[in-house]
Design an enzyme around this catalytic site. Structure first.
Site, mmCIF file in Angstrom:
data_model
loop_
_atom_site.group_PDB
_atom_site.id
_atom_site.type_symbol
_atom_site.label_atom_id
_atom_site.label_comp_id
_atom_site.label_asym_id
_atom_site.label_seq_id
_atom_site.Cartn_x
_atom_site.Cartn_y
_atom_site.Cartn_z
ATOM 1 C CB SER A 29 -0.881 0.016 1.256
ATOM 2 O OG SER A 29 -1.810 -1.027 1.208
ATOM 3 N N GLY A 101 -5.916 -3.876 -7.864
ATOM 4 C CA GLY A 101 -7.070 -3.025 -7.574
ATOM 5 C C GLY A 101 -6.634 -1.696 -6.976
ATOM 6 C CB SER A 174 -13.084 0.879 0.158
ATOM 7 O OG SER A 174 -12.089 0.936 -0.837
ATOM 8 C CG ASP A 326 -5.564 -6.996 2.103
ATOM 9 O OD1 ASP A 326 -6.666 -7.110 1.524
ATOM 10 O OD2 ASP A 326 -4.796 -6.035 1.912
ATOM 11 C CE LYS A 353 -10.596 -6.564 0.023
ATOM 12 N NZ LYS A 353 -10.267 -5.131 -0.102
ATOM 13 N NE ARG A 357 -7.819 -12.152 -1.322
ATOM 14 C CZ ARG A 357 -7.021 -11.104 -1.206
ATOM 15 N NH1 ARG A 357 -7.217 -10.217 -0.242
ATOM 16 N NH2 ARG A 357 -6.013 -10.932 -2.044
#
Ligand code: S3P
Length: 448
Positions: A29, A101, A174, A326, A353, A357
């Site tokens: 990130s 993404g 998000s 995550d 994702k 998932r």
């Protein structure tokens, strides 16, 4: 984007104790943001510890296509000479963000208030992910776009000629949506306000402040209101990227599972908006100690020492989900070995994702005989108290975190665990195989 290369099947077998020091690559990130904000800043931004995974390299390539000068000096060390806020030039070709993404959504935000036209695409996974969550707020700034049904990639965005600042309450927790709005707000005059009901990772806010933008977060009755003053003159920065806690989660999990293990992970990013897994593991009885806690480059970090532990299932508070979003695949892998059940609620974002998932983990765990319950927004794993059969080939759907989760399981299951394709691991953790074998873990490609 061309299809992925030939699949790389891999297998993990029962492991002897893991020992040694795990040097985890840079935070994904933070690395994306370092390239993007460096590209929006006139002058030289110096980055060390950058993650050289495919996702971040694709973002670097995109920044070059918008006019930034990007140079690799050494391993993880990069220089970015940017074009300034509003200075992006029109790329000559389609921007291909591969599997990322974060890359595509942040870049769309960064260009949405500049009067240029750009077409974006990505791999099959990215082309099936929702972009409406970004396009809705970017329209408020005056950007327009045309894409496939439900705004899916490929899509073409026309940046606003006369951008307006926006006020937007994000309907989903998000950081990608938040960051896209803030990056768009950079080139809009006046104040852009983004409200998020639940706090998500705040690397964009921290880094914007570091680059000299005026930005503040206030807790209000509606949630966290983040106000950015538009059209700042950003000042170049030296960025030391912390090591990625989301990647660290895999060797941490492996060391917890494999009897007799003890490993050290230096310099792991412990930003509270990312550290939910560690809190959860401590509640489950994990032996993890934080050594040498300090701050580096505006982010809290520590060295983590991890010893093998018998875990107990817990109910993970749903409000913790954004700080470990995550990490649910690897948590559900660990939960299979725990005593009692682990209840994970408030996790519907996992369905959009790199793959679904919840479904990917549930199917693999079931194939090993682990009892799971799932719904749109939850996953419950019934732990088997250390005794998990293995003996399957898990489908990874080209999702790096699914691939690594099943390989970590295979180090402690009765029979080996194989995965159909390890190719996606290179998007976030290109040295995973070497790092794990360096700790003593028997993970190997099937054709070697
Ligand atoms: C990321 C935000 C999260 C996370 C992703 C990285 C980021 O996605 O899943 O891996 O760097 O902003 P959402 O913001 O969509 O939850």
């Amino acid at each position: 984007m061309a299809d992925h290369g030939t699949p790389i099947p891999m297998t993990a077998r029962k492991s002897p104790p893991l020992r040694g020091t795990a040097l985890i690559p840079g935070d994904k990130s933070v690395s994306h943001r370092a390239f993007i904000l460096g590209a929006l800043t006139v002058g030289e931004t110096h980055i060390t510890g950058l993650l050289e995974g495919q996702d971040v390299l694709d973002t670097g390539k995109a920044m070059a296509a918008f006019g930034a000068d990007i140079q690799r000096i050494d391993e993880g060390e990069w220089l970015v000479n940017g074009v300034g806020v509003g200075g992006f030039g029109e790329p000559e070709d389609i921007i291909d963000c591969g599997n990322a993404g974060t890359g595509v959504r942040l870049i769309m935000g960064a260009m949405a208030t500049t009067p240029i036209t750009t077409t974006f695409t990505g791999d099959a996974s990215l082309r099936s992910r929702p972009m409406g969550r970004i396009l809705d707020p970017l329209t408020l700034f005056g950007a327009t776009s045309v894409g496939r049904d439900k705004g899916m990639l490929p899509l073409t965005m026309v940046g606003a000629r006369d951008p307006m600042p926006a006020q937007y309450t994000s309907p989903v927790p998000s950081a990608q949506v938040k960051s896209a709005v803030l990056l768009a707000g950079l080139n809009a005059p006046g104040e852009t306000v983004l409200i998020e009901r639940e706090k998500t990772r705040d690397h964009t806010e921290r880094m914007l402040r570091g680059f000299g933008a005026e930005i503040e977060t206030v807790k209000t009755a509606q949630g966290y209101a983040i106000t950015l003053q538009g059209q700042p003159e950003l000042k170049p920065l030296s960025i030391a990227v912390p090591r990625d806690p989301s990647s660290a989660a895999f060797p941490i999990a492996a060391a917890l599972l494999v009897e007799g293990s003890e490993i050290l992970l230096p310099n792991i990013g412990l930003n509270p908006t990312r550290a939910g897994l560690l809190t959860t593991l401590l509640e489950m009885g994990a032996d993890i100690t934080y050594e040498n806690e300090r701050e580096e480059g505006g982010e809290p970090v520590a060295d983590l020492r991890v010893r093998a532990s018998q875990l107990r299932g817990i109910e993970v508070p749903p409000e913790r989900a954004p700080s470990m979003i995550d990490e649910y695949p690897i948590l559900s892998a660990l939960a299979a070995f725990a005593s009692g059940k682990t209840v994970m609620r408030g996790v519907k974002e996992l369905r959009v994702k790199e793959c679904d998932r919840i479904d990917a983990m549930a199917r693999g765990l079931e194939a090993m005989g682990v009892k799971v319950e799932e719904g749109e927004d939850f996953l419950i794993v019934h732990g088997q108290d250390g005794d998990v059969a293995g003996g399957i080939t898990a489908q990874t759907h080209f999702d790096h975190r699914i691939a690594m989760s099943f390989l970590c399981m295979g180090l402690a299951t009765v029979k080996p665990v194989s995965i159909d394709d390890a190719g996606a691991i290179a998007t976030s953790f290109p040295v995973f195989e070497d790092l794990m074998t360096g700790l003593g873990a028997p993970v190997a490609r099937d054709n070697c």
